[in-house]
Design a protein around this motif. Structure first.
Motif, PDB file in Angstrom:
ATOM      1  N   GLU A   1       0.846  -1.197   0.000  1.00  0.00           N
ATOM      2  CA  GLU A   1       0.000   0.000   0.000  1.00  0.00           C
ATOM      3  C   GLU A   1       0.876   1.240   0.000  1.00  0.00           C
ATOM      4  O   GLU A   1       1.793   1.358   0.832  1.00  0.00           O
ATOM      5  N   PRO A   2       0.632   2.202  -0.902  1.00  0.00           N
ATOM      6  CA  PRO A   2       1.500   3.381  -0.990  1.00  0.00           C
ATOM      7  C   PRO A   2       1.218   4.403   0.111  1.00  0.00           C
ATOM      8  O   PRO A   2       0.097   4.860   0.268  1.00  0.00           O
ATOM      9  N   TYR A   3       2.247   4.753   0.864  1.00  0.00           N
ATOM     10  CA  TYR A   3       2.151   5.821   1.865  1.00  0.00           C
ATOM     11  C   TYR A   3       3.557   6.250   2.237  1.00  0.00           C
ATOM     12  O   TYR A   3       4.551   5.524   2.025  1.00  0.00           O
TER      13      TYR A   3
ATOM     14  N   GLY B   1       0.756  14.263  -7.614  1.00  0.00           N
ATOM     15  CA  GLY B   1      -0.348  13.799  -8.442  1.00  0.00           C
ATOM     16  C   GLY B   1      -0.347  12.293  -8.638  1.00  0.00           C
ATOM     17  O   GLY B   1      -1.409  11.667  -8.693  1.00  0.00           O
ATOM     18  N   ARG B   2       0.832  11.679  -8.741  1.00  0.00           N
ATOM     19  CA  ARG B   2       0.898  10.223  -8.922  1.00  0.00           C
ATOM     20  C   ARG B   2       0.626   9.480  -7.624  1.00  0.00           C
ATOM     21  O   ARG B   2       0.036   8.397  -7.631  1.00  0.00           O
TER      22      ARG B   2
ATOM     23  N   SER C   1       6.640   3.265   2.211  1.00  0.00           N
ATOM     24  CA  SER C   1       6.356   1.877   1.839  1.00  0.00           C
ATOM     25  C   SER C   1       6.927   1.569   0.457  1.00  0.00           C
ATOM     26  O   SER C   1       7.164   2.474  -0.352  1.00  0.00           O
ATOM     27  N   ARG C   2       7.136   0.292   0.208  1.00  0.00           N
ATOM     28  CA  ARG C   2       7.612  -0.113  -1.119  1.00  0.00           C
ATOM     29  C   ARG C   2       6.563   0.187  -2.187  1.00  0.00           C
ATOM     30  O   ARG C   2       6.892   0.470  -3.342  1.00  0.00           O
ATOM     31  N   GLY C   3       5.311   0.142  -1.782  1.00  0.00           N
ATOM     32  CA  GLY C   3       4.257   0.480  -2.733  1.00  0.00           C
ATOM     33  C   GLY C   3       4.344   1.918  -3.208  1.00  0.00           C
ATOM     34  O   GLY C   3       4.084   2.209  -4.378  1.00  0.00           O
TER      35      GLY C   3
ATOM     36  N   GLY D   1      -5.184   4.518   3.919  1.00  0.00           N
ATOM     37  CA  GLY D   1      -5.286   4.880   5.326  1.00  0.00           C
ATOM     38  C   GLY D   1      -4.181   4.327   6.186  1.00  0.00           C
ATOM     39  O   GLY D   1      -4.308   4.321   7.411  1.00  0.00           O
ATOM     40  N   ALA D   2      -3.094   3.823   5.593  1.00  0.00           N
ATOM     41  CA  ALA D   2      -2.035   3.245   6.414  1.00  0.00           C
ATOM     42  C   ALA D   2      -1.186   4.307   7.088  1.00  0.00           C
ATOM     43  O   ALA D   2      -0.525   4.035   8.082  1.00  0.00           O
TER      44      ALA D   2
END
Length: 313
Positions: free
Chosen positions: A133-135, A231-232, A153-155, A239-240
């Protein structure tokens, strides 16, 4: 004390115009610091006056530990509508303490959970978590001797290119260097102390992110790279990320941040011309803060003198 004791409770309304205009017409660094200071002073003044009303209200309750003379008509005459205002202030102050305590406990709990999530990882300035999950967020230092860390995160890293990753890290370093977590905490506590200060809390949250955006743009050397990175990252940010910590591409007015980065850099001038809308709003907030401070000081000194005169030696 008269009506002066009630003024600090409603004077935060004078800061609403500048809370809105400062986002667009002041440099984000100046807007964040200014709005945080205004919110803090107004919250302290309103809390002080609420506490003064509680003293008068508590003195009227049977079985209270205060001196009996504090419920004399001479003391009650210092507060307009003392029976209603004094007794209503007691549950209001209890609710204020409970809400502010909850804000502090949540802030402390979130920081502890975030620190525990990094247990076992190398003590590097950047901590990469194996989470799809991206954060990304800035975790402030727990002590003065330790340093804050960037958690990503790796995401999130998978969604960004090399230049955009540099923008992300520059953004989070700006949060750590500016101690934005403290400013955000002060704004949250102020809003908890007086609901009229909630627009300032929202404005401080946005301005702090814009401050970090501008710092990142200077470090990277391209405003478009930072805008493209936000933007990306924004559409996939979930929500992490801990809600009370400043982070990259957080939920909220992301389009406004991107638009601001695609526009020319903001003026470094800290104080706008008095004839402009933001200048007038800023002077209005200054007047509101000044009147609030003077009213609360006058009320405190007046009540102290009244209670001292009423208390038998």
């Amino acid at each position: 004390m008269g009506v002066f004791v009630f003024l600090p409770l409603v004077l935060p309304l004078t800061a609403w115009p500048v809370a809105r205009l400062a986002e667009h017409h002041l440099h984000p660094r100046a807007a964040t610091r200014l709005l945080t200071a205004v919110a803090a002073v107004l919250a302290v003044c309103s809390t002080l006056c609420l506490a003064l009303l509680v003293v008068v209200g508590t003195a009227q309750l049977p079985g209270n530990p205060l001196p009996d003379a504090w419920s004399d008509p001479e003391v009650r005459a210092a507060v307009p509508y003392d029976e209603i205002a004094g007794r209503a202030a007691v549950p209001a102050l209890l609710a204020l303490v409970a809400v502010c305590g909850r804000v502090l406990l949540r802030h402390r709990s979130v920081r502890r959970r975030a620190a525990r999530a990094l247990a076992g990882l190398p003590a590097t300035p950047v901590a990469v978590l194996p989470d799809p999950e991206p954060y990304a967020y800035a975790l402030p230092a727990a002590t003065r001797r330790s340093r804050g860390r960037i958690v990503v995160s790796r995401g999130m890293l998978a969604r960004l290119g090399p230049a955009e990753r540099r923008a992300l890290f520059a953004h989070e370093r700006a949060h750590l260097a500016g101690r934005h977590d403290r400013l955000l905490l002060v704004a949250r506590l102020a809003a908890a102390a007086n609901p009229f200060l909630r627009p300032l809390r929202t404005a401080v949250t946005y301005s702090a992110e814009r401050w970090a955006d501008e710092e990142a743009a200077v470090r990277v050397g391209s405003r478009r790279v930072v805008a493209r990175a936000i933007g990306r990252a924004a559409p996939a940010s979930g929500g992490a990320r801990p809600a009370v910590l400043p982070g990259f591409a957080v939920a909220g007015p992301v389009p406004r941040r991107v638009a601001a980065l695609l526009a020319p850099p903001p003026s470094p001038r800290a104080w706008p011309p008095a004839g402009t809308a933001v200048g007038l709003a800023l002077w209005g907030a200054v007047v509101g803060v000044t009147v609030s401070a003077l009213s609360s000081a006058n009320s405190a000194l007046t009540l102290y003198a009244v209670l001292k005169a009423a208390t038998p030696l």
